[in-house]
Scaffold this motif. Structure first.
Motif, PDB file in Angstrom:
ATOM      1  N   ASN A  18       0.840  -1.202   0.000  1.00 11.33           N
ATOM      2  CA  ASN A  18       0.000   0.000   0.000  1.00 11.33           C
ATOM      3  C   ASN A  18       0.872   1.248   0.000  1.00 11.33           C
ATOM      4  N   THR A  19       0.276   2.345  -0.436  1.00 13.73           N
ATOM      5  CA  THR A  19       1.018   3.601  -0.464  1.00 13.73           C
ATOM      6  C   THR A  19       0.919   4.315   0.878  1.00 13.73           C
ATOM      7  N   LYS A  21       0.063   7.331   1.228  1.00  4.92           N
ATOM      8  CA  LYS A  21      -1.157   8.127   1.204  1.00  4.92           C
ATOM      9  C   LYS A  21      -2.349   7.323   1.703  1.00  4.92           C
ATOM     10  N   GLU A  22      -2.418   6.037   1.349  1.00  2.73           N
ATOM     11  CA  GLU A  22      -3.526   5.182   1.786  1.00  2.73           C
ATOM     12  C   GLU A  22      -3.529   5.032   3.306  1.00  2.73           C
ATOM     13  N   GLN A  24      -2.119   7.135   5.436  1.00  3.62           N
ATOM     14  CA  GLN A  24      -2.417   8.443   6.024  1.00  3.62           C
ATOM     15  C   GLN A  24      -3.922   8.670   6.102  1.00  3.62           C
ATOM     16  N   LYS A  25      -4.637   8.299   5.051  1.00  2.00           N
ATOM     17  CA  LYS A  25      -6.102   8.436   5.049  1.00  2.00           C
ATOM     18  C   LYS A  25      -6.730   7.569   6.137  1.00  2.00           C
ATOM     19  N   GLU A  56       6.870  10.304   1.900  1.00  3.49           N
ATOM     20  CA  GLU A  56       6.306  10.786   0.630  1.00  3.49           C
ATOM     21  C   GLU A  56       4.997  10.054   0.316  1.00  3.49           C
ATOM     22  N   ASN A  57       3.961  10.814  -0.024  1.00  2.00           N
ATOM     23  CA  ASN A  57       2.607  10.271  -0.205  1.00  2.00           C
ATOM     24  C   ASN A  57       2.529   9.127  -1.204  1.00  2.00           C
ATOM     25  N   ASN A  58       3.216   9.250  -2.317  1.00  2.90           N
ATOM     26  CA  ASN A  58       3.053   8.289  -3.406  1.00  2.90           C
ATOM     27  C   ASN A  58       3.970   7.070  -3.287  1.00  2.90           C
ATOM     28  N   ASN A  59       4.869   7.075  -2.317  1.00  3.37           N
ATOM     29  CA  ASN A  59       5.747   5.921  -2.130  1.00  3.37           C
ATOM     30  C   ASN A  59       5.009   4.791  -1.427  1.00  3.37           C
ATOM     31  N   LYS A  60       5.478   3.586  -1.646  1.00  3.64           N
ATOM     32  CA  LYS A  60       4.885   2.435  -0.979  1.00  3.64           C
ATOM     33  C   LYS A  60       5.524   2.219   0.395  1.00  3.64           C
ATOM     34  N   GLU A  63       9.016   0.744   0.902  1.00  5.35           N
ATOM     35  CA  GLU A  63      10.221   1.559   0.806  1.00  5.35           C
ATOM     36  C   GLU A  63      10.676   2.078   2.172  1.00  5.35           C
TER      37      GLU A  63
END
Length: 219
Positions: A18-19, A21-22, A24-25, A56-60, A63
């Protein structure tokens, strides 16, 4: 006490693919400090909200494996050991794994485990709280129990509430009874009594003598 009834699965374990951003939401919707993470069907640890907010939001998540903390309990662990792990990892959620194969079963919430403590006689039964102090090498629980019980009182619970500079503070809960004799016995055994009690005849006598002396000096 059996903690298995407290295991919940309201929030699914999160795949490492998952990213950020997911997650964080998801954290925005929850009050948990951490979320459990799975990789290829295997629990690998938990990641904290504080860390997730820095990535970073778009990183998985994969990482940032270095940020995944590995802590958990087993389904048959004692609730006191579980409470200690909550404190050690500063978390309000605790993953639970099956004994033997470490299969992820769900998680415990800190408030539920604390509620178990609230049901123990130490908190639920009426009694008096006594706080004493002595050198760490000089006290023993067996001696403390003997002092209390020799005065026909019952211990509902005791624990080391503070340990500093080789001096231990021990908090004792004693069942409903007159505790003046217990207090005086502890003093005879060279324990320092830190808590104050209206029944403490020694301190009452000191106060009465002090008041008398002050009255005499003010004449």
């Amino acid at each position: 006490m059996n903690i298995q009834t407290y295991i919940i699965n309201d929030v699914e374990i999160q795949p490492v693919k998952n990213t950020v951003k997911e997650l964080q939401k998801l954290f925005n919707q929850l009050t948990y400090s951490h979320l459990p993470i799975v990789s290829e069907g295997e629990f690998i640890g938990s990641i904290s909200e504080n860390d997730i907010r820095c990535f970073e939001n778009n990183n998985k998540i994969s990482e940032y494996k270095h940020a995944i903390e590995v802590f958990y309990v087993h389904e048959n662990d004692n609730w006191l050991d579980i409470l200690e792990k909550f404190a050690r990892y500063n978390s309000n959620i605790m993953p639970v794994l099956e004994e033997g194969n470490n299969k992820y079963l769900g998680y415990l919430e800190l408030n539920d485990v604390i509620s178990i403590f609230n049901e123990t006689p130490f908190l639920s039964e009426a009694g008096s709280i006594l706080v004493i102090e002595k050198g760490f090498k000089d006290y023993s629980f067996s001696e403390i129990s003997q002092i209390v019980e020799s005065n026909e009182a019952k211990i509902l619970g005791l624990f080391i509430s503070e340990l500093e500079n080789d001096v231990a503070q021990i908090t004792i809960k004693i069942g409903l009874s007159s505790i003046n004799e217990v207090i005086q016995s502890f003093r005879r055994y060279n324990y320092k009594v830190l808590s104050t009690h209206q029944e403490d005849a020694f301190l009452k006598n000191l106060k009465d003598r002090s008041d008398y002396l002050n009255k005499y000096l003010n004449i």
